[in-house]
Design an enzyme around this catalytic site. Structure first.
Site, mmCIF file in Angstrom:
data_model
loop_
_atom_site.group_PDB
_atom_site.id
_atom_site.type_symbol
_atom_site.label_atom_id
_atom_site.label_comp_id
_atom_site.label_asym_id
_atom_site.label_seq_id
_atom_site.Cartn_x
_atom_site.Cartn_y
_atom_site.Cartn_z
ATOM 1 N N ASP A 128 10.931 -11.332 -2.736
ATOM 2 C CA ASP A 128 10.296 -10.109 -2.707
ATOM 3 C C ASP A 128 9.101 -10.366 -2.425
ATOM 4 O O ASP A 128 7.936 -10.803 -3.394
ATOM 5 C CB ASP A 128 10.257 -9.591 -4.427
ATOM 6 C CG ASP A 128 9.850 -8.140 -4.757
ATOM 7 O OD1 ASP A 128 9.353 -7.420 -3.666
ATOM 8 O OD2 ASP A 128 10.376 -7.816 -5.434
ATOM 9 N N HIS A 155 13.571 0.098 -6.870
ATOM 10 C CA HIS A 155 12.991 -0.823 -6.077
ATOM 11 C C HIS A 155 13.693 -1.724 -5.712
ATOM 12 O O HIS A 155 15.265 -2.293 -5.869
ATOM 13 C CB HIS A 155 13.016 -2.111 -7.437
ATOM 14 C CG HIS A 155 11.824 -2.976 -6.464
ATOM 15 N ND1 HIS A 155 10.687 -3.137 -5.944
ATOM 16 C CD2 HIS A 155 12.106 -4.495 -6.907
ATOM 17 C CE1 HIS A 155 10.072 -4.062 -5.400
ATOM 18 N NE2 HIS A 155 10.801 -5.175 -6.406
ATOM 19 N N GLU A 188 0.643 -1.521 0.003
ATOM 20 C CA GLU A 188 -0.353 0.091 0.304
ATOM 21 C C GLU A 188 1.228 1.330 -0.397
ATOM 22 O O GLU A 188 1.706 1.248 0.292
ATOM 23 C CB GLU A 188 -0.791 -0.039 0.757
ATOM 24 C CG GLU A 188 -0.089 -0.206 2.808
ATOM 25 C CD GLU A 188 -0.045 0.680 3.169
ATOM 26 O OE1 GLU A 188 -0.140 1.800 3.308
ATOM 27 O OE2 GLU A 188 0.005 0.910 4.772
ATOM 28 N N CYS A 234 7.809 -0.792 -1.805
ATOM 29 C CA CYS A 234 9.046 -1.990 -2.124
ATOM 30 C C CYS A 234 9.911 -1.624 -0.805
ATOM 31 O O CYS A 234 10.702 -2.019 -0.403
ATOM 32 C CB CYS A 234 9.351 -2.378 -2.806
ATOM 33 S SG CYS A 234 10.332 -0.475 -3.705
ATOM 34 N N ARG A 262 0.730 -2.378 12.830
ATOM 35 C CA ARG A 262 0.505 -2.829 11.287
ATOM 36 C C ARG A 262 -0.384 -2.428 10.529
ATOM 37 O O ARG A 262 -0.899 -2.947 9.389
ATOM 38 C CB ARG A 262 -1.178 -3.426 12.470
ATOM 39 C CG ARG A 262 -0.681 -4.455 13.578
ATOM 40 C CD ARG A 262 -1.743 -5.395 14.573
ATOM 41 N NE ARG A 262 -2.332 -5.826 14.158
ATOM 42 C CZ ARG A 262 -2.016 -7.115 14.006
ATOM 43 N NH1 ARG A 262 -0.534 -7.384 14.528
ATOM 44 N NH2 ARG A 262 -1.707 -7.956 13.173
#
Length: 279
Positions: free
Chosen positions: A124, A108, A40, A70, A65
């Site tokens: 990943d 990334h 997210e 990435c 939580r």
């Protein structure tokens, strides 16, 4: 990372502490992470600072939580794996766009994980729709996965492993290919978490970044499908790829989806920030 923090992280994943840092334990942790901790980008649109520091990442993923993108998810997962005895190396990658062009440097963050019984693996948990289980980093043939058929080839090779595809590259780099299409170009040289600060800043502030232009919250489901809340559109993708979509009608419905389907408790509904603000 102390024992209490390790236990808290494993508790969130619903996983028991592995006896040894093996391939099977890595597979289980990887899959549980994808099922439990959503991919997210809400922090960008909620005005929350993104800091690439191990403790701050654990605070977000474990204590708050939340999920992340990435740098956050693989950064936190790498800290956990290291604490469990795995040999973990951070790797940089450049994600290919629809025209086959690689993105910015440090686009990334992925992980090379060495186990006690099975060599090197590409992990990943921070890419969204991707492989569900770690890929064997040294394997050059097809690797079947619930997320598709993957290949790891020398950079510049085509999907069959023949040199000459996807442009020029460092001889040490690798291309990760899914279902015949390149996903990202992976550098094999080790990196530190701080190396990705500029990439994280660009993705969280530039109007050219896909993350500043849209909202996404997504995770895989127990049956191998996926649920995604993109703004106010909720999508359920079955394992066979069929999709069911619906538009939410009220803020209460959006907040309930974040809470009940993704485990994220919010006070207000995130909205896309002003993409016109400069990078």
């Amino acid at each position: 990372m102390d024992a209490t923090r390790i236990d808290d992280y494993l508790h969130r994943l619903g996983a028991a502490p592995p006896d040894r840092p093996t391939v099977d334990a890595l597979r289980e942790l990887h899959l549980r992470h994808l099922r439990t901790v959503p991919f997210e980008n809400l922090s960008i649109h909620l005005g929350e600072e993104i800091v690439l520091d191990g403790k701050r990442l654990l605070d977000k993923v474990v204590q708050a939580r939340r999920g992340g993108f990435c740098y956050e998810l693989n950064g936190a997962f790498g800290v956990l794996l290291t604490a469990l005895g795995y040999d973990v190396t951070l790797l940089a990658a450049r994600v290919y766009d629809d025209e086959g062009r690689p993105g910015i440097p440090y686009d990334h963050l992925a992980l090379r994980v060495r186990t006690v019984d099975g060599g090197d693996w590409l992990a990943d948990v921070g890419f969204g729709s991707h492989f569900h289980l770690p890929l064997a980093l040294g394997e050059r043939g097809e690797q079947k996965d619930p997320g598709g058929t993957f290949r790891i080839v020398e950079a510049g090779a085509d999907a069959a492993g023949v040199r000459g595809g996807h442009g020029t590259a460092d001889a040490a780099d690798l291309d990760v290919i899914r279902d015949g299409r390149p996903v990202y170009r992976l550098e094999v040289r080790p990196r530190a978490l701080g190396d990705f600060t500029a990439g994280a800043w660009w993705h969280s502030s530039s109007p050219a970044s896909r993350f500043t232009r849209s909202l996404v919250c997504s995770r895989i489901t127990g049956d191998g499908g996926r649920i995604t809340l993109g703004g106010r559109r909720f999508t359920v993708t079955a394992p066979d790829g069929t999709r069911r979509e619906r538009e939410t009608e009220t803020d209460e419905e959006v907040l309930a989806l974040y809470r009940d389907r993704f485990g994220i408790v919010l006070d207000t509904v995130p909205t896309v920030r002003d993409a016109g603000r400069g990078a």
